[in-house]
Design an enzyme around this catalytic site. Structure first.
Site, mmCIF file in Angstrom:
data_model
loop_
_atom_site.group_PDB
_atom_site.id
_atom_site.type_symbol
_atom_site.label_atom_id
_atom_site.label_comp_id
_atom_site.label_asym_id
_atom_site.label_seq_id
_atom_site.Cartn_x
_atom_site.Cartn_y
_atom_site.Cartn_z
ATOM 1 C CE LYS A 13 -5.771 2.063 2.164
ATOM 2 N NZ LYS A 13 -7.180 2.217 2.611
ATOM 3 C CE1 TYR A 53 -8.008 6.347 -0.760
ATOM 4 C CE2 TYR A 53 -6.418 7.241 0.774
ATOM 5 C CZ TYR A 53 -7.059 6.151 0.203
ATOM 6 O OH TYR A 53 -6.752 4.874 0.604
ATOM 7 C CG ASN A 116 -9.090 -0.454 4.352
ATOM 8 O OD1 ASN A 116 -8.075 0.226 4.255
ATOM 9 N ND2 ASN A 116 -10.159 -0.230 3.624
ATOM 10 C CG HIS A 119 -5.483 2.150 -2.851
ATOM 11 N ND1 HIS A 119 -6.748 2.668 -2.979
ATOM 12 C CD2 HIS A 119 -4.880 2.314 -4.051
ATOM 13 C CE1 HIS A 119 -6.887 3.135 -4.215
ATOM 14 N NE2 HIS A 119 -5.765 2.934 -4.884
ATOM 15 C CD GLU A 130 -5.740 4.875 -7.681
ATOM 16 O OE1 GLU A 130 -6.729 5.309 -7.053
ATOM 17 O OE2 GLU A 130 -5.445 3.655 -7.701
HETATM 18 P P1 RTP Z 1 -9.142 1.904 -1.375
HETATM 19 O O1 RTP Z 1 -9.437 3.062 -2.304
HETATM 20 O O2 RTP Z 1 -8.275 2.293 -0.202
HETATM 21 O O3 RTP Z 1 -8.692 0.669 -2.084
HETATM 22 O O4 RTP Z 1 -10.505 1.516 -0.730
HETATM 23 P P2 RTP Z 1 -11.853 1.221 -1.445
HETATM 24 O O5 RTP Z 1 -11.818 1.598 -2.895
HETATM 25 O O6 RTP Z 1 -12.175 -0.192 -1.101
HETATM 26 O O7 RTP Z 1 -12.807 2.204 -0.674
HETATM 27 P P3 RTP Z 1 -13.147 3.754 -0.894
HETATM 28 O O8 RTP Z 1 -14.617 3.914 -0.769
HETATM 29 O O9 RTP Z 1 -12.446 4.312 -2.093
HETATM 30 O O10 RTP Z 1 -12.519 4.383 0.402
HETATM 31 C C1 RTP Z 1 -11.157 4.653 0.469
HETATM 32 C C2 RTP Z 1 -10.655 4.383 1.840
HETATM 33 O O11 RTP Z 1 -11.272 5.263 2.755
HETATM 34 C C3 RTP Z 1 -11.347 4.654 4.026
HETATM 35 N N1 RTP Z 1 -12.720 4.697 4.486
HETATM 36 N N2 RTP Z 1 -13.031 5.043 5.697
HETATM 37 N N3 RTP Z 1 -16.402 5.125 6.961
HETATM 38 C C4 RTP Z 1 -15.111 5.280 6.991
HETATM 39 O O12 RTP Z 1 -14.518 5.653 7.975
HETATM 40 C C5 RTP Z 1 -14.357 4.966 5.784
HETATM 41 N N4 RTP Z 1 -14.859 4.584 4.635
HETATM 42 C C6 RTP Z 1 -13.806 4.420 3.784
HETATM 43 C C7 RTP Z 1 -10.858 3.236 3.875
HETATM 44 O O13 RTP Z 1 -9.486 3.201 4.261
HETATM 45 C C8 RTP Z 1 -10.967 3.001 2.393
HETATM 46 O O14 RTP Z 1 -10.068 2.022 1.962
#
Ligand code: RTP
Length: 152
Positions: A13, A53, A116, A119, A130
């Protein structure tokens, strides 16, 4: 591609790119034994980020997340290997870096969930969708690496 191989979409990212973490992150996937089959640096539009997203559109952080993903260069990649979808997520670590284990990418290199740095696709269907969203089929390179006979 051998039948047991799979492919996943991995993106560094804007925060990871700006912090100079590209080589660190790419090397973790390389050293594990996975094969890079596509890579490009892109600044996604907000609309494109919303597509990426789309599953999260009801979440309160959706708008900020899409603004952030489209705020600068993203390094989009496809990695190939046996079990790469699930194990790639292990290398990455838990979504919230304050809960990611040390030794994982987020555990070692990030602090808060909104920054973080990386992705990774969370399953075979998502990986397929994707990869198709970020890459044209001709951008995926099939090749044999000399190391493969020492990895498998
Ligand atoms: P990613 O898709 O980026 O690999 O992340 P992930 O599956 O581990 O997590 P996901 O639940 O799909 O969330 C996507 C991205 O959203 C951001 N996020 N912000 N509470 C918050 O502010 C929050 N929660 C999630 C993070 O950047 C996360 O990677």
């Amino acid at each position: 591609m051998l039948p047991r191989m799979e492919r996943t979409f991995i993106a560094i990212k804007p925060d990871g790119v700006q912090r100079g973490l590209i080589s660190e992150i790419v090397s973790r996937f390389e050293r594990k034994g996975y094969k890079l089959v596509a890579i490009k640096l892109v600044v996604p539009s907000k609309q494109f980020a919303e597509k990426h997203y789309h599953d999260l559109k009801e979440r309160p952080f959706f708008n900020g997340l899409c603004d952030f993903l489209s705020s600068g260069p993203v390094l989009a990649m496809v990695w190939e290997g046996e079990g790469v979808i699930k194990y790639g997520r292990k290398l990455i670590g838990a979504t919230d870096p304050s809960k990611s284990e040390p030794g994982t990418i987020r555990g070692d290199l990030a602090v808060v969930v909104g920054r973080n740095i990386i992705h990774g696709s969370d399953g075979p269907e998502t990986a397929k969708d994707e990869i198709a969203l970020w890459f044209q089929p001709k951008e995926l390179v099939s090749y044999t690496s000399n190391e493969e006979k020492w990895i498998y």
